[in-house]
Write an enzyme that holds these catalytic residues in place. Structure first.
Site, short mmCIF file in Angstrom:
data_model
loop_
_atom_site.label_atom_id
_atom_site.label_comp_id
_atom_site.label_asym_id
_atom_site.label_seq_id
_atom_site.Cartn_x
_atom_site.Cartn_y
_atom_site.Cartn_z
N CYS A 83 -9.57 8.15 -17.23
CA CYS A 83 -10.71 8.51 -16.37
C CYS A 83 -11.96 7.72 -16.74
O CYS A 83 -12.99 7.84 -16.06
CB CYS A 83 -10.98 10.01 -16.46
SG CYS A 83 -9.55 10.99 -16.02
N HIS A 328 -13.95 13.35 -8.22
CA HIS A 328 -13.54 12.55 -9.39
C HIS A 328 -12.35 11.65 -9.06
O HIS A 328 -11.22 11.90 -9.50
CB HIS A 328 -13.22 13.51 -10.55
CG HIS A 328 -12.88 12.87 -11.84
ND1 HIS A 328 -13.33 11.62 -12.22
CD2 HIS A 328 -12.10 13.29 -12.88
CE1 HIS A 328 -12.86 11.32 -13.42
NE2 HIS A 328 -12.09 12.31 -13.84
N1 COA Z 1 -12.89 22.77 -6.94
C1 COA Z 1 -13.13 23.43 -5.78
N2 COA Z 1 -12.24 23.57 -4.80
C2 COA Z 1 -11.04 22.99 -4.99
C3 COA Z 1 -10.72 22.28 -6.14
C4 COA Z 1 -11.69 22.18 -7.14
N3 COA Z 1 -11.45 21.51 -8.27
N4 COA Z 1 -9.47 21.81 -6.05
C5 COA Z 1 -9.01 22.22 -4.84
N5 COA Z 1 -9.97 22.93 -4.21
C6 COA Z 1 -9.87 23.57 -2.91
C7 COA Z 1 -9.39 22.64 -1.84
O1 COA Z 1 -10.47 21.99 -1.19
C8 COA Z 1 -8.66 23.58 -0.92
O2 COA Z 1 -9.61 24.26 -0.12
P1 COA Z 1 -9.28 24.65 1.40
O3 COA Z 1 -8.10 25.60 1.33
O4 COA Z 1 -10.54 25.29 1.88
O5 COA Z 1 -8.94 23.36 2.07
C9 COA Z 1 -8.06 24.61 -1.87
O6 COA Z 1 -8.88 24.57 -3.04
C10 COA Z 1 -6.62 24.32 -2.25
O7 COA Z 1 -6.54 22.94 -2.58
P2 COA Z 1 -5.27 22.32 -3.28
O8 COA Z 1 -5.39 20.83 -3.16
O9 COA Z 1 -4.03 22.97 -2.77
O10 COA Z 1 -5.50 22.75 -4.79
P3 COA Z 1 -4.47 22.64 -5.97
O11 COA Z 1 -4.20 24.01 -6.46
O12 COA Z 1 -3.32 21.78 -5.59
O13 COA Z 1 -5.33 21.84 -7.08
C11 COA Z 1 -6.46 21.85 -9.15
C12 COA Z 1 -6.36 22.48 -7.76
C13 COA Z 1 -7.58 22.51 -9.90
C14 COA Z 1 -5.16 22.04 -9.92
C15 COA Z 1 -6.76 20.33 -8.97
O14 COA Z 1 -7.98 20.19 -8.28
C16 COA Z 1 -6.80 19.61 -10.31
O15 COA Z 1 -5.78 19.29 -10.88
N6 COA Z 1 -8.02 19.31 -10.82
C17 COA Z 1 -8.18 18.63 -12.08
C18 COA Z 1 -8.05 17.14 -11.90
C19 COA Z 1 -7.98 16.45 -13.24
O16 COA Z 1 -7.34 16.89 -14.17
N7 COA Z 1 -8.66 15.30 -13.35
C20 COA Z 1 -8.69 14.55 -14.57
C21 COA Z 1 -9.61 15.18 -15.52
S1 COA Z 1 -9.41 14.63 -17.17
#
Ligand code: COA
Length: 381
Positions: A83, A328
């Site tokens: 990242c 991100h």
């Molecule tokens: N913050 C706020 N809303 C979020 C979100 C977040 N981080 N991630 C997803 N959403 C929302 C989406 O917009 C969607 O909203 P909607 O239903 O109104 O359209 C809903 O939540 C479901 O989205 P989805 O893509 O199915 O979520 P998910 O459960 O597959 O993924 C996480 C959620 C947290 C697991 C994912 O965002 C993630 O892995 N984040 C971390 C990324 C990471 O690790 N980056 C590297 C860092 S070192």
């Protein structure tokens, strides 16, 4: 030798299903060229920060891919540092300028993540972790949850204090037209969002995103340009289990000492910072490891709104919305941070403009803290 930002640009961040990574990259590069008033023929090299294209789309050869989009055969380099790929690309570009080999270079950060399932992206991101962490089935939310638990045990940090980081950064993102999330959220909403990895909930996490950002750096004097006066990198073990403790990140601490020494500044001299809040706890760690707060003191400062736009104190953190609110797209983040501070220091950030600021700092982290990249920027005189 001085390093000036001749031009900078960022695309919209978010779920951009109708736009390819090449289209995003070209948009950022073309806008940065327009911003600088330069042409492709004025550039001598292209550095591309990208983490996941090789794993997700099978496309590793990123340097010439984007050079070709510029209709150019200029030397091109793909820089990967998880990242922190964007920040590392900027660091390498600066080294090429300081060596005297080039005078003007472009740095592009680009990432396309939302075309793939969250499961696949989570697995791909774990390429930045250690083999034993992958073997154990860890994910990045899980690794940062361990850091959060350790910080909570050591300093009494609470889940509501962590939530305040996301509330601040969503508020800032609501003012940023390029941000993925334009809606403010409350502490109660964060607390009510489901656990992803206890104690981190959905609204403690940065999202999966698409986006690109580009800067043009030059050693040719531009009186009205922002300068980059420090660029530092430090490393730590990939594996959390090998760290001395889990309530601070050594790579950030080491890179901070080096950056402040290069700039001849102290943390109190910085008025605006873009720090790596991939999870709410990551911003707390950053604020302490960068020296803005003593260990255990940052969470209360965020919760008391001391680092929010419009507060009366001297430091605003993540005015872009940070990784949490702005999004991100991993390879683009480190460069977006520099674009944001370039605008802040030039006074062109519109509704999210901080008070007149002389110095800004960017902090970009790879993995769970194995790479840290810091840049310090100075407004033009
Ligand atoms: N913050 C706020 N809303 C979020 C979100 C977040 N981080 N991630 C997803 N959403 C929302 C989406 O917009 C969607 O909203 P909607 O239903 O109104 O359209 C809903 O939540 C479901 O989205 P989805 O893509 O199915 O979520 P998910 O459960 O597959 O993924 C996480 C959620 C947290 C697991 C994912 O965002 C993630 O892995 N984040 C971390 C990324 C990471 O690790 N980056 C590297 C860092 S070192």
């Amino acid at each position: 030798m001085k390093i000036y930002i001749a031009g900078s640009a960022v695309t919209k961040f978010g779920e951009l299903w109708d736009t390819s990574s090449q289209e995003l990259g070209l948009e950022a590069m073309s806008s940065a060229l327009r911003d600088s008033g330069l042409k492709t023929t004025n550039l001598q090299a292209l550095f591309v920060g990208n983490m996941l294209s090789g794993i997700l789309s099978g496309q590793e050869h990123q340097g010439p891919l984007y050079a070709e989009l510029l209709n150019s055969s200029l030397p091109s380099f793909h820089i990967e540092g998880a990242c922190a790929s964007g920040g590392l690309a900027v660091h390498n570009a600066i080294n090429s300028l300081l060596s005297g080999r080039y005078q003007t270079v472009m740095v592009l950060g680009v990432e396309k993540m939302t075309d793939y399932s969250s499961e696949l992206v989570s697995q791909a991101l774990m390429a930045a972790g250690s083999e034993s962490e992958r073997d154990a089935g860890a994910t990045f939310p899980g690794l940062y949850a361990l850091l959060a638990r350790s910080h909570m045990a050591k300093f009494g940090t609470t889940e509501r204090e962590l939530a305040a980081v996301s509330v601040k950064n969503h508020y800032h993102a609501s003012l940023n037209p390029n941000a993925q999330f334009r809606h403010p959220i409350s502490i109660d909403q964060v607390m009510a969002s489901g656990y992803v990895a206890d104690p981190l909930k959905l609204l403690d996490c940065s999202p999966i995103s698409d986006g690109a950002a580009a800067v043009i750096l030059t050693t040719k004097r531009i009186p009205s340009a922002t300068e980059i006066i420090a660029s530092s990198v430090a490393s730590d073990s990939l594996d959390l289990a090998s760290r001395a403790n889990l309530y601070s990140l050594k790579a950030t601490q080491l890179a901070a000492v080096a950056a402040f020494s290069q700039a001849g500044l102290k943390p109190k001299d910085i008025s605006v910072a873009e720090v790596h809040d991939c999870f709410s706890i990551a911003e707390i760690l950053a604020l302490e490891d960068l020296g803005f707060f003593s260990p255990g003191k940052a969470a209360a400062a965020v919760a008391n709104n001391q680092l929010t736009l419009g507060s009366s104190t001297n430091l605003v953190v993540n005015p872009s919305g940070g990784l949490k609110g702005c999004g991100h797209p991993v390879g683009a983040t480190g460069i977006k941070q520099i674009v944001e501070l370039n605008h802040q220091l030039k006074g062109s950030s519109g509704t999210r403009q901080v008070k007149p600021a002389r110095y800004g700092l960017t902090h970009n982290v790879g993995g769970s803290g194995a790479t840290a990249v810091i840049h310090i920027l100075k407004a033009h005189d």
